[in-house]
Design an enzyme around this catalytic site. Structure first.
Site, PDB file in Angstrom:
ATOM      1  N   SER A 188      34.215  44.976  38.525  1.00 28.20           N
ATOM      2  CA  SER A 188      32.893  45.606  38.556  1.00 28.20           C
ATOM      3  C   SER A 188      32.656  46.516  37.356  1.00 28.20           C
ATOM      4  O   SER A 188      31.510  46.726  36.951  1.00 28.20           O
ATOM      5  CB  SER A 188      32.729  46.405  39.849  1.00 28.20           C
ATOM      6  OG  SER A 188      33.730  47.398  39.963  1.00 28.20           O
TER       7      SER A 188
ATOM      8  N   GLY B  88      34.585  43.700  42.588  1.00 25.57           N
ATOM      9  CA  GLY B  88      35.549  43.485  43.659  1.00 25.57           C
ATOM     10  C   GLY B  88      36.761  42.674  43.278  1.00 25.57           C
ATOM     11  O   GLY B  88      37.719  42.592  44.058  1.00 25.57           O
TER      12      GLY B  88
ATOM     13  N   ASP C   4      31.000  57.969  40.670  1.00 29.78           N
ATOM     14  CA  ASP C   4      31.799  57.823  41.887  1.00 29.78           C
ATOM     15  C   ASP C   4      33.289  57.907  41.577  1.00 29.78           C
ATOM     16  O   ASP C   4      34.117  57.496  42.381  1.00 29.78           O
ATOM     17  CB  ASP C   4      31.473  56.498  42.586  1.00 29.78           C
ATOM     18  CG  ASP C   4      31.780  55.287  41.713  1.00 29.78           C
ATOM     19  OD1 ASP C   4      32.160  55.463  40.537  1.00 29.78           O
ATOM     20  OD2 ASP C   4      31.644  54.151  42.210  1.00 29.78           O
TER      21      ASP C   4
ATOM     22  N   HIS D  50      33.248  54.071  38.550  1.00 34.10           N
ATOM     23  CA  HIS D  50      32.317  53.266  37.762  1.00 34.10           C
ATOM     24  C   HIS D  50      31.583  54.128  36.735  1.00 34.10           C
ATOM     25  O   HIS D  50      31.372  55.322  36.941  1.00 34.10           O
ATOM     26  CB  HIS D  50      31.326  52.563  38.685  1.00 34.10           C
ATOM     27  CG  HIS D  50      31.969  51.594  39.625  1.00 34.10           C
ATOM     28  ND1 HIS D  50      32.324  51.931  40.909  1.00 34.10           N
ATOM     29  CD2 HIS D  50      32.353  50.307  39.449  1.00 34.10           C
ATOM     30  CE1 HIS D  50      32.891  50.887  41.499  1.00 34.10           C
ATOM     31  NE2 HIS D  50      32.916  49.890  40.627  1.00 34.10           N
TER      32      HIS D  50
END
Length: 437
Positions: A261, A290, A411, A414
């Site tokens: 990702s 993922g 987060d 990312h």
């Protein structure tokens, strides 16, 4: 009272009290340890949780309460408690969990590795969801068995016995002597799943398979997650079609990015930066949210690189092996090595720019950060100075004390647009050198 017998009586009372206290952890020689049957056993209690909240279950059906400002407003997670079973139900959930926690740690060593975990499973609905099972293996240690595909096959067939080998949950070095989370049912997406009669047995015949943790990272497999199962395959086909279109049109693809990702994010928050730096190279992004190393490997073996002949391949994978499985750095590195071998076989003319796995978590001493750092130490040894070039730009994202800020990675995993800009700038000198060779 007879004074001469008082010490004996006191000893007997003391022995009885110790026996009562010890009953929370049954004798090791017991052939069966039932931890849930018409309610939790051995001082355990039931916990239900979603991405944002945790709720203890005291014999009643409940919904996990929503915070005042929920991150996933439409999600609902709860449990229905019956006379001999519990049903986890979840809608639009990033994460749903129904677990047993024990106030007095359980000693499961008698059931590892040759015993089994057995329970009854009734999949009422899982068309839009997935499940997995976990067994605790000591403090801050849990092992997971994904079960999305077989669970969906069980839907609508009523309550069925499920038996899993404890080898599915036991890794070398795990300590099962004091387990406080003996069993967890996790869900995602939407579904309704009932469990009953959860127990550990010294012997038993498994009726379901599980991945071998020692080889999982190098065994090609499609990504089977409730949130990805509909889109992962079509995205793979779309990327193959784009590569075929470029070949038919005579368009040269100068750079290919392969990863998870974080790499896919070049098509999202990183898109403006991508165009400025890599548009001139007609770069192609093969990042899939993922993906573990084995999912990348599956794509490479199923046409992802067909028709391409880039000058450079930028490869970064492995952080999902860490985050999802807390995997041994050695096996994650083996998965990356296997990806490198596959790229080399299919693109013999390309140089591979192997990136260190980016930092994650706020603090430098967190478990997941530590695992990634250990993987990176191994990856550095893959640099051969010829076709494989290792590059660690992780300090670009970190403060002087090694902490990671949400201003850099919202987060703590990312990247935002500014961080993609920092990535591109830090990588540019090495990338340009390889492009010119």
């Amino acid at each position: 009272m007879n004074r001469k017998t008082t010490p004996l009586r006191l000893s007997l009372v003391l022995a009885a009290l110790l026996a009562v206290g010890a009953c929370a952890t049954p004798a090791k020689q017991s052939d069966e340890l039932t931890i849930y049957a018409a309610g939790p056993r051995f001082g355990s209690h039931v916990i239900v949780a979603d991405f944002e909240a945790v709720q203890r279950v005291d014999g009643a059906s409940i919904l996990v309460p929503k915070p005042a400002v929920p991150k996933v407003a439409e999600s609902r997670v709860g449990v229905d408690v019956g006379t001999d079973a519990m049903t986890l139900h979840f809608q639009h959930a990033w994460y749903a969990s129904l677990r047993l926690e024990s106030d007095a740690p359980l000693d499961l060593r008698a059931y590892v590795p040759d015993g089994v975990l057995a329970f009854d499973l009734n999949v009422e609905d899982l068309a839009q969801g997935g499940v997995s099972f976990k067994v605790g293996c000591g403090e801050y240690c849990e092992r997971q068995v994904p079960f999305l595909v077989p669970a969906r096959a069980m839907a609508g067939k009523g309550r069925q016995p499920l038996v899993l080998s404890m080898r599915c949950f036991a890794h070398d070095g795990d300590d099962f002597s004091a387990v406080t989370k003996p069993f967890t049912l996790d869900g995602s997406g939407s579904g309704r799943v009932e469990i009953a009669h959860v127990r550990f047995l010294k012997t038993g015949t498994p009726n379901a398979a599980c991945p071998d943790y020692k080889t999982q990272s190098v065994t090609p497999e499609m990504l089977n997650q409730s949130w990805s199962i509909k889109g992962w395959g079509p995205r793979h086909e779309a990327k193959k079609a784009e590569a075929a279109r470029r070949k038919a049109a005579g368009e040269k693809t100068g750079i290919v990015f392969i990863g998870d990702s974080i790499t896919e994010g070049w098509e999202k928050s990183g898109a403006p930066v991508w165009q400025r730096y890599y548009g001139k190279h007609n770069a192609l992004g093969l990042g899939f949210g993922g993906d573990h190393t084995e999912n990348v490997l599956w794509r490479l073996q199923h046409g992802a690189l067909d028709g391409l002949d880039p000058k450079v391949v930028v490869l970064m994978a492995g952080t999902n092996n860490t985050g999802d499985r807390h995997e041994n750095p050695v096996t994650t590195a083996a998965g990356v090595r296997r990806n490198i071998e596959e790229v080399r076989q299919r693109l013999p003319n390309a140089s591979i720019l192997l990136l260190a796995i980016f930092p994650r978590d706020a603090k430098p001493d967190s478990e997941l950060r530590r695992i990634n750092d250990e993987v990176n130490k191994i990856l550095a040894g893959f640099d051969d100075g010829k076709r494989i070039h290792f590059l660690d730009i992780n300090q670009t994202f970190l403060a002087a004390d090694g902490t990671l800020s949400r201003e850099v990675m919202p987060d703590l995993l990312h990247l935002n647009e500014q961080s993609y800009e920092a990535w591109a700038r830090a990588m540019e000198p090495t990338l340009q050198r390889l492009m010119e060779n």
